[in-house]
Design a protein around this motif. Structure first.
Motif, mmCIF file in Angstrom:
data_model
loop_
_atom_site.group_PDB
_atom_site.id
_atom_site.type_symbol
_atom_site.label_atom_id
_atom_site.label_comp_id
_atom_site.label_asym_id
_atom_site.label_seq_id
_atom_site.Cartn_x
_atom_site.Cartn_y
_atom_site.Cartn_z
ATOM 1 N N ALA A 17 5.225 22.582 -25.769
ATOM 2 C CA ALA A 17 6.093 23.678 -26.633
ATOM 3 C C ALA A 17 7.251 23.047 -27.043
ATOM 4 O O ALA A 17 7.867 22.300 -26.309
ATOM 5 C CB ALA A 17 6.185 25.044 -25.671
ATOM 6 N N PRO A 18 7.774 23.494 -28.202
ATOM 7 C CA PRO A 18 9.170 23.141 -28.468
ATOM 8 C C PRO A 18 10.218 23.456 -27.375
ATOM 9 O O PRO A 18 10.207 24.485 -26.825
ATOM 10 C CB PRO A 18 9.285 23.913 -29.634
ATOM 11 C CG PRO A 18 8.148 24.556 -30.386
ATOM 12 C CD PRO A 18 7.260 24.512 -29.046
ATOM 13 N N GLY A 20 13.191 24.726 -25.234
ATOM 14 C CA GLY A 20 13.655 26.325 -25.408
ATOM 15 C C GLY A 20 12.645 27.381 -25.323
ATOM 16 O O GLY A 20 12.749 28.390 -25.320
ATOM 17 N N GLU A 21 11.421 27.019 -25.678
ATOM 18 C CA GLU A 21 10.339 27.990 -25.898
ATOM 19 C C GLU A 21 9.544 28.017 -24.818
ATOM 20 O O GLU A 21 8.961 26.726 -24.139
ATOM 21 C CB GLU A 21 9.533 27.739 -27.286
ATOM 22 C CG GLU A 21 10.345 28.146 -28.507
ATOM 23 C CD GLU A 21 9.596 28.041 -29.622
ATOM 24 O OE1 GLU A 21 8.295 28.122 -29.643
ATOM 25 O OE2 GLU A 21 10.326 27.881 -30.674
ATOM 26 N N GLN A 22 8.649 28.927 -24.507
ATOM 27 C CA GLN A 22 7.539 28.808 -23.546
ATOM 28 C C GLN A 22 6.224 29.117 -24.260
ATOM 29 O O GLN A 22 6.068 30.075 -25.217
ATOM 30 C CB GLN A 22 7.670 29.927 -22.419
ATOM 31 C CG GLN A 22 6.733 29.752 -21.221
ATOM 32 C CD GLN A 22 7.081 30.492 -20.260
ATOM 33 O OE1 GLN A 22 8.126 31.407 -20.081
ATOM 34 N NE2 GLN A 22 6.231 30.305 -19.059
ATOM 35 N N GLY A 23 5.253 28.304 -23.882
ATOM 36 C CA GLY A 23 4.069 28.601 -24.722
ATOM 37 C C GLY A 23 2.979 29.275 -23.644
ATOM 38 O O GLY A 23 3.289 29.513 -22.579
ATOM 39 N N GLY A 28 2.544 27.725 -19.406
ATOM 40 C CA GLY A 28 3.887 27.765 -20.343
ATOM 41 C C GLY A 28 4.188 26.438 -20.981
ATOM 42 O O GLY A 28 5.394 26.719 -21.720
ATOM 43 N N LYS A 31 1.870 25.253 -26.584
ATOM 44 C CA LYS A 31 1.833 26.372 -27.460
ATOM 45 C C LYS A 31 0.505 26.586 -28.344
ATOM 46 O O LYS A 31 0.014 27.363 -28.500
ATOM 47 C CB LYS A 31 2.921 26.295 -28.388
ATOM 48 C CG LYS A 31 3.171 27.753 -29.061
ATOM 49 C CD LYS A 31 4.628 27.669 -29.766
ATOM 50 C CE LYS A 31 5.120 28.863 -30.502
ATOM 51 N NZ LYS A 31 6.237 28.802 -31.220
ATOM 52 N N GLN A 32 -0.005 25.238 -28.554
ATOM 53 C CA GLN A 32 -1.255 25.284 -28.922
ATOM 54 C C GLN A 32 -2.673 24.680 -28.561
ATOM 55 O O GLN A 32 -2.177 23.555 -27.484
ATOM 56 C CB GLN A 32 -1.053 24.117 -30.763
ATOM 57 C CG GLN A 32 0.081 24.871 -31.363
ATOM 58 C CD GLN A 32 -0.432 26.300 -32.022
ATOM 59 O OE1 GLN A 32 -1.498 26.493 -32.362
ATOM 60 N NE2 GLN A 32 0.450 27.104 -32.400
#
Length: 100
Positions: A17-18, A20-23, A28, A31-32
């Motif tokens: 995940a990028p 600062g982001e949680q997938g 977590g 993202k994909q």
């Protein structure tokens, strides 16, 4: 109990995940769900995770320090062997690698 008799292990590379982001996937961290890459690496039951990381670095140019190998929800420690990680009970061992 089955004995690890495989000569290779499948590695599935997932895109983290990028920052600062949680997938929504893989605790977590992803993202994909689609794999970024899937390949096989020569392996044996006494191979340590740190040696697997070195093989992946050599074959796919992922720096050792950026690799995280996940198995059943946990990150595998460098000093563990594939056998000690529980990979003796599968005909087609698969580990997920999530780059840092």
């Amino acid at each position: 109990m089955a004995v690890f008799s495989n000569t290779e292990i499948t590695v599935k590379i997932l895109e983290p995940a990028p920052a600062g982001e949680q997938g929504p996937l893989y605790w977590g961290m992803v993202k994909q769900p689609a794999a970024k890459d899937v390949f096989k690496v020569k392996a044996s039951s006494d191979m340590k995770i740190k040696d697997l990381k070195a093989a992946v670095a050599k074959e796919k140019n992922y720096p050792v320090e950026s690799q995280r190998f996940m198995y059943f929800g946990g990150e595998l420690a460098d000093d563990r062997t594939l056998l000690s990680c529980g990979l003796q009970n599968t005909d087609d061992p698969l580990l997920h690698m999530i780059p840092r």
